[in-house]
Design an enzyme around this catalytic site. Sequence first.
Site, PDB file in Angstrom:
ATOM      1  N   ARG A 185     -16.373   8.916  -3.708  1.00  0.00           N
ATOM      2  CA  ARG A 185     -17.131   8.234  -3.052  1.00  0.00           C
ATOM      3  C   ARG A 185     -17.726   6.958  -3.633  1.00  0.00           C
ATOM      4  O   ARG A 185     -17.341   6.702  -5.215  1.00  0.00           O
ATOM      5  CB  ARG A 185     -18.501   9.029  -3.142  1.00  0.00           C
ATOM      6  CG  ARG A 185     -18.496  10.127  -2.117  1.00  0.00           C
ATOM      7  CD  ARG A 185     -20.038  11.108  -2.041  1.00  0.00           C
ATOM      8  NE  ARG A 185     -19.664  12.096  -1.379  1.00  0.00           N
ATOM      9  CZ  ARG A 185     -20.291  12.169   0.032  1.00  0.00           C
ATOM     10  NH1 ARG A 185     -20.920  11.124   0.628  1.00  0.00           N
ATOM     11  NH2 ARG A 185     -20.047  13.102   0.824  1.00  0.00           N
ATOM     12  N   LYS A 205     -27.868  10.901   2.713  1.00  0.00           N
ATOM     13  CA  LYS A 205     -28.359  10.617   4.181  1.00  0.00           C
ATOM     14  C   LYS A 205     -29.845  11.369   3.813  1.00  0.00           C
ATOM     15  O   LYS A 205     -30.808  10.930   4.561  1.00  0.00           O
ATOM     16  CB  LYS A 205     -27.545  11.358   5.239  1.00  0.00           C
ATOM     17  CG  LYS A 205     -26.636  10.373   5.672  1.00  0.00           C
ATOM     18  CD  LYS A 205     -25.999  10.932   6.984  1.00  0.00           C
ATOM     19  CE  LYS A 205     -24.843  10.388   7.326  1.00  0.00           C
ATOM     20  NZ  LYS A 205     -23.792  11.387   8.105  1.00  0.00           N
ATOM     21  N   GLU A 232     -20.968  12.032  10.746  1.00  0.00           N
ATOM     22  CA  GLU A 232     -21.849  13.111  11.431  1.00  0.00           C
ATOM     23  C   GLU A 232     -23.166  12.148  12.036  1.00  0.00           C
ATOM     24  O   GLU A 232     -23.781  11.576  11.170  1.00  0.00           O
ATOM     25  CB  GLU A 232     -22.409  14.033  10.632  1.00  0.00           C
ATOM     26  CG  GLU A 232     -23.375  15.091  11.233  1.00  0.00           C
ATOM     27  CD  GLU A 232     -23.845  16.376  10.265  1.00  0.00           C
ATOM     28  OE1 GLU A 232     -23.463  16.393   9.448  1.00  0.00           O
ATOM     29  OE2 GLU A 232     -24.797  17.030  10.832  1.00  0.00           O
TER      30      GLU A 232
HETATM   31  P1  ATP Z   1     -23.566  14.212   4.166  1.00  0.00           P
HETATM   32  O1  ATP Z   1     -23.730  14.224   2.583  1.00  0.00           O
HETATM   33  O2  ATP Z   1     -24.822  14.598   5.172  1.00  0.00           O
HETATM   34  O3  ATP Z   1     -22.350  15.130   4.783  1.00  0.00           O
HETATM   35  P2  ATP Z   1     -22.150  12.146   4.216  1.00  0.00           P
HETATM   36  O4  ATP Z   1     -22.496  11.029   3.693  1.00  0.00           O
HETATM   37  O5  ATP Z   1     -20.961  12.847   4.027  1.00  0.00           O
HETATM   38  O6  ATP Z   1     -23.250  12.963   4.625  1.00  0.00           O
HETATM   39  P3  ATP Z   1     -20.706  11.776   6.941  1.00  0.00           P
HETATM   40  O7  ATP Z   1     -21.290  11.354   8.267  1.00  0.00           O
HETATM   41  O8  ATP Z   1     -20.265  13.147   6.936  1.00  0.00           O
HETATM   42  O9  ATP Z   1     -21.725  11.506   5.849  1.00  0.00           O
HETATM   43  O10 ATP Z   1     -19.476  11.049   6.525  1.00  0.00           O
HETATM   44  C1  ATP Z   1     -18.811  10.298   7.248  1.00  0.00           C
HETATM   45  C2  ATP Z   1     -17.419   9.932   6.450  1.00  0.00           C
HETATM   46  O11 ATP Z   1     -17.646   8.927   5.581  1.00  0.00           O
HETATM   47  C3  ATP Z   1     -16.795  11.076   5.813  1.00  0.00           C
HETATM   48  O12 ATP Z   1     -15.562  11.193   6.039  1.00  0.00           O
HETATM   49  C4  ATP Z   1     -17.167  10.745   4.394  1.00  0.00           C
HETATM   50  O13 ATP Z   1     -15.953  11.215   3.593  1.00  0.00           O
HETATM   51  C5  ATP Z   1     -17.232   9.464   4.304  1.00  0.00           C
HETATM   52  N1  ATP Z   1     -18.290   8.924   3.376  1.00  0.00           N
HETATM   53  C6  ATP Z   1     -19.741   9.233   3.193  1.00  0.00           C
HETATM   54  N2  ATP Z   1     -20.170   8.978   2.025  1.00  0.00           N
HETATM   55  C7  ATP Z   1     -19.425   8.219   1.523  1.00  0.00           C
HETATM   56  C8  ATP Z   1     -19.334   7.432   0.452  1.00  0.00           C
HETATM   57  N3  ATP Z   1     -20.444   7.083  -0.317  1.00  0.00           N
HETATM   58  N4  ATP Z   1     -18.189   6.630  -0.158  1.00  0.00           N
HETATM   59  C9  ATP Z   1     -17.294   6.819   0.702  1.00  0.00           C
HETATM   60  N5  ATP Z   1     -16.877   7.615   1.846  1.00  0.00           N
HETATM   61  C10 ATP Z   1     -18.103   8.186   2.237  1.00  0.00           C
HETATM   62 MG    MG Z   2     -20.263  14.808   5.171  1.00  0.00          MG
END
Ligand code: ATP
Ligand code: MG
Length: 568
Positions: free
Chosen positions: A264, A274, A33
Amino acid sequence: MSETEKRDFIRQIIHDDLESGKHSEIVTRFPPEPNGYLHIGHVMSICLNFGVAAETGGRTFLRLDDTNPGKESKEYVDAIKRDVHWLGFDWQDRLTHASDYFGQLYESACRLIEMGGAYVDSLSADEIREHRGTLTEPGRNSPYRDRSVEENLDLFRRMRAGEFGDGEHVLRARIDMSSPNMNMRDPALYRIRHIPHQNAGDEWCIYPMYDFAHGLSDAYEHITHSLCTHSLCTLEFEDHRPLYDWFLDQLKPEYRPRQIEFSRLNLAYAVTSKRKLNTLVDEGIVSGWDDPRMPTIAGMRRRGYPVAALREFVTRAGVTKKDKLIEMGVLENCIRETLGEQAERRMAVLRPLKVVLTNYPENTVEMMEAMNHPGRPELGTREMPFSRELWIEQDDFMEDAPRKFFRLKPGGEVRLRFGYIIRCDEVVRNTAGDVVELRCSYDPDTRSGTASSDRKVKGTIHWVSCEHAIDARVRLYDRLFNEANPNAVDDIHGALNPESLEIVDGKLEPALAELSAGQAVQFERLGYFCADEKEDSAAARVINRIVTLRDSWAKLEKQAMQQQNQVV
Ligand code: ATP
Ligand code: MG
């Protein structure tokens, strides 16, 4: 893949699907996002999604998941593209946006209404929350839940046409208000937001929710394996997959993707939320998203972390189903290993103390040959000017030194690397009593590399010639937090490490005039450093410490980690 390398569970599924003929080509997507910069957790997701496709000759989409225009911006979109490219991945012509599908998603929502699978609710946000129930209590049906299809379609069309204000109505799925999984209690599908969209302009005033847009976008792109993160996956009330499948079951798109969850990646002493990263930037706790202390890709690039080290790090962290917190030491060791091999050696003094060699002739300069890399003779040598006045490190001198102190002490001897053996004859102080200069003598028979140089002393220290030194502002970074898991604390302010940045005025050997932005070097005995990509210039050098040579936190971190993993 080598036979000894164990496939993670996702690669195993993909391997099996190819072997059984279920799929002939793997298609994945990385769907950030654009509401912030990418961080170390995203590095894992990027390497996984682009990695599994590349390994099997498949394709990967970069899909900007832009369903929430209030928080999204072009700046973030550009940063995401730059960062994915920097990591070495290319989406080619597969850059898409959830907003590309707003038309199709709207049609799908209308169909769901016609099928009785969705309704327009007119409760306020607070009332919807009250009706939702809790983990132990079922939710209650909204009084608007049984509106007729015609009424729902009419209201939804008028929502789209802009007849209502923000929050007046919301489109919800009609599933089950008593489901133990909170995500299945009639989740919102569309909400009214009268704000323009960074990609779609002002065409829409209703926007789809992530859960609705996500699975359908996967279907439109024929994603074979939709790899998603979960946290606390085992808790059924948090599971998103039943909802993902519910939309596909109802709407039966021509292509049905499969969602697979992995955990994660969390890095110790760093935040990967974020929202929290945003707070750090907004409140000016750091200088920006690319502050070299930030675990963002932009920050890590500016800090000088090599791409190879980041990719190695996520490989070591692995793909698992269990939540994990990885030690900072694991990341730093990947960086040390990569740079230990790549980076040329140079000398720099960070906290200078002047040494005057009283028996060395004035106005004389000798050029000393210095190896660029002890393990890689092919990287050659450089010349370092040696003269009567030198800088050494303050802590390489100690007045009341213990017996085991093998650096410089009054009456003691030390070798200057690539130079001579010197002896400290006299300590000079200022009026406040601080040591400001050492008067030493050198032994002319001990020049490095000459036949007569084999007289041994226990210590060797680094130095820079005063007359030839380049001044530099050197930023010594340490971790931003004192808490092992700052993601878990409510108020990050109390968890900050007040000593995460120390700035010193250092002295560099003249060869470092050639150091280009982004190029990493080892300052002997001190660590790995690089010129700052934004602030450094030939006229005023600004150098960042990438990482120290040794993992001084290892012990402390191990304890913290043990406690932490017991909690997780
Ligand atoms: P929010 O918590 O605001 O949704 P997010 O960290 O999930 O933010 P996104 O931009 O939705 O951010 O994430 C993009 C992709 O990265 C998603 O498919 C998510 O699963 C993956 N992702 C996000 N954070 C992690 C993490 N800590 N480890 C592995 N993959 C991640
Ligand atoms: Mg997300």
